[in-house]
Design an enzyme around this catalytic site. Structure first.
Site, PDB file in Angstrom:
ATOM      1  N   ASN A 214     107.442  86.655 123.756  1.00  0.00           N
ATOM      2  CA  ASN A 214     108.821  86.190 123.619  1.00  0.00           C
ATOM      3  C   ASN A 214     108.856  84.666 123.560  1.00  0.00           C
ATOM      4  OD1 ASN A 214     109.300  88.828 125.778  1.00  0.00           O
ATOM      5  ND2 ASN A 214     110.287  88.812 123.779  1.00  0.00           N
ATOM      6  N   GLY A 244     111.913  97.347 128.304  1.00  0.00           N
ATOM      7  CA  GLY A 244     112.231  98.165 127.144  1.00  0.00           C
ATOM      8  C   GLY A 244     113.013  97.436 126.080  1.00  0.00           C
ATOM      9  N   ASP A 269     112.356  87.765 134.785  1.00  0.00           N
ATOM     10  CA  ASP A 269     113.143  86.784 134.026  1.00  0.00           C
ATOM     11  C   ASP A 269     114.627  87.103 134.193  1.00  0.00           C
ATOM     12  OD1 ASP A 269     113.686  84.588 132.451  1.00  0.00           O
ATOM     13  OD2 ASP A 269     113.305  85.579 130.544  1.00  0.00           O
ATOM     14  N   GLY A 305     117.354  86.072 129.020  1.00  0.00           N
ATOM     15  CA  GLY A 305     116.808  86.626 130.244  1.00  0.00           C
ATOM     16  C   GLY A 305     116.998  88.133 130.262  1.00  0.00           C
TER      17      GLY A 305
END
Length: 382
Positions: A214, A244, A269, A305
């Site tokens: 990410n 997920g 996160d 997040g």
């Protein structure tokens, strides 16, 4: 003093493997080596799993509270929310802000670290790439000037644990060296670095990949980018957000296959909405919409997040991703504890360590949480 607690009958996950019908003895705040007095409280956990408490390296808040902007009481509420989900040790993460604001936040969070409420501070931004900013305000981003990095370390009063950097930016490599010299984790993240630039950062002392995959270039066959460099180097631990949404299961399997179970750390996160619900929130200066548990910026739609808690990360790892329980537990406990330099006290169920533990049922749903010998969630409520 509270009586010694003897936890019996559970499947106990130890560093050496899982023991069926195991026994863990809790004496005051620590795990005891053996033996128990006649007045010990025996707690039967038959049919359950007994794991070490979870350690979250990267967490921005929860329970409706932000670690970046909340009051002390707000921060404590966020910490409490995650403890109810098994996170007995937590590093509080900030998001990009101006330097004076971040210095003030570091002062507030340092007080909570000194009280033992958090394990330290993680600065995510402002030293990140505008190309991979994610849910960070672009106007507040800046190059990682070592002098400014040092300013944050000083404001944290020895409680800075990790700084996320786009190490390809001017000053990035020198900042990595500064962090390594001060015993602070330099994490590569929110980066547009090439493979070669990432290798250079690792050689300079970077040891963590901030939420691997990410906010960084994807893996390419001609331009392998940072993902390949971070996965292949045994000195690097890779963070994964296993909710997920952030990762396809195949990406998670790829990370475990190449890094191995000893180099993965599950993180949340998490932002304010974790353990709280859908709605509108602020992440630093940016507005976030949470719908069906997924947080995205109102402007632009970037993922902002997560609303993850680590008990859900573990349950998904085992029941959906098919990971061995022992590998998932290492990613939640032992590996992050080692990174923080706290594995002499936390991260595994061994004599002499803090009595931080999690009780799960046969389906890996959370049933109990103990922190330093006291139940946060009692598995056998009256």
């Amino acid at each position: 003093m509270a009586p010694t607690k003897v936890l019996t009958g559970a499947r106990v996950v130890l560093p050496t493997g899982t023991v069926d019908d195991g026994r863990v003895i809790v004496d005051s705040t620590r795990i005891a080596a053996g033996g128990s007095p006649g007045n010990a409280e025996v707690i039967d956990l038959s049919g359950h799993w007994l794991l070490p408490g979870f350690v979250d390296l990267h967490n921005h808040g929860g329970g409706g509270a932000s670690f970046t902007s909340g009051t002390v009481d707000d921060v404590l509420r966020g910490i409490r929310t995650h403890r109810l989900h098994g996170t007995t040790t937590l590093v509080a993460s900030t998001v990009t802000g101006d330097m004076d604001f971040l210095s003030r936040r570091a002062g507030l969070l340092s007080e909570l670290a000194e009280q033992g409420e958090i394990a330290g501070i993680h600065f995510e931004g402002p030293f990140i790439s505008p190309c991979r900013k994610g849910a960070h305000s672009e106007r507040l981003l800046r190059d990682p000037d070592p002098a400014e990095v040092r300013k944050l370390l000083d404001a944290a009063r020895g409680h800075a644990k990790m700084v996320t950097l786009a190490t390809e930016l001017p000053g990035g490599i020198d900042s990595v060296r500064l962090l390594a010299e001060h015993g602070v984790i330099a994490a590569v993240g929110h980066t547009d670095a090439t493979y070669e630039q990432t290798v250079q950062a690792i050689e300079a002392g970077a040891t963590v990949a901030t939420h691997l995959f990410n906010a960084m270039p994807p893996l390419g066959h001609r331009a392998p980018g940072p993902i390949t460099a971070l996965l292949e180097d045994e000195r690097v631990t890779v963070e994964l957000i296993n909710d997920g949404t952030h990762l396809h299961p195949a990406a998670l399997q790829l990370a475990f296959h190449h890094a191995g179970a000893g180099r993965v750390a599950f993180i949340t996160d998490a932002m304010d909405a974790a353990g709280f619900g859908d709605g509108r929130y602020m992440l630093g200066p940016l507005e976030v919409e949470v719908a069906d548990g997924v947080a995205r910026l109102v402007e632009g739609g970037s993922i902002a997040g997560s609303t993850l808690t680590l008990d859900r990360a573990l349950q998904r790892a085992v029941t959906v991703d098919g990971l061995p329980v022992e590998d998932a537990v290492a990613a939640l406990s032992a590996n992050p504890a080692r990174l923080l330099g706290m594995d002499d006290r936390i991260g595994s169920l061994e004599p002499g360590k803090d009595a931080d533990l999690v009780v799960l049922d046969a389906d890996f749903a959370l049933k109990g949480v103990m922190r330093r010998g006291e139940w946060v969630v009692d598995p056998q409520p009256a």
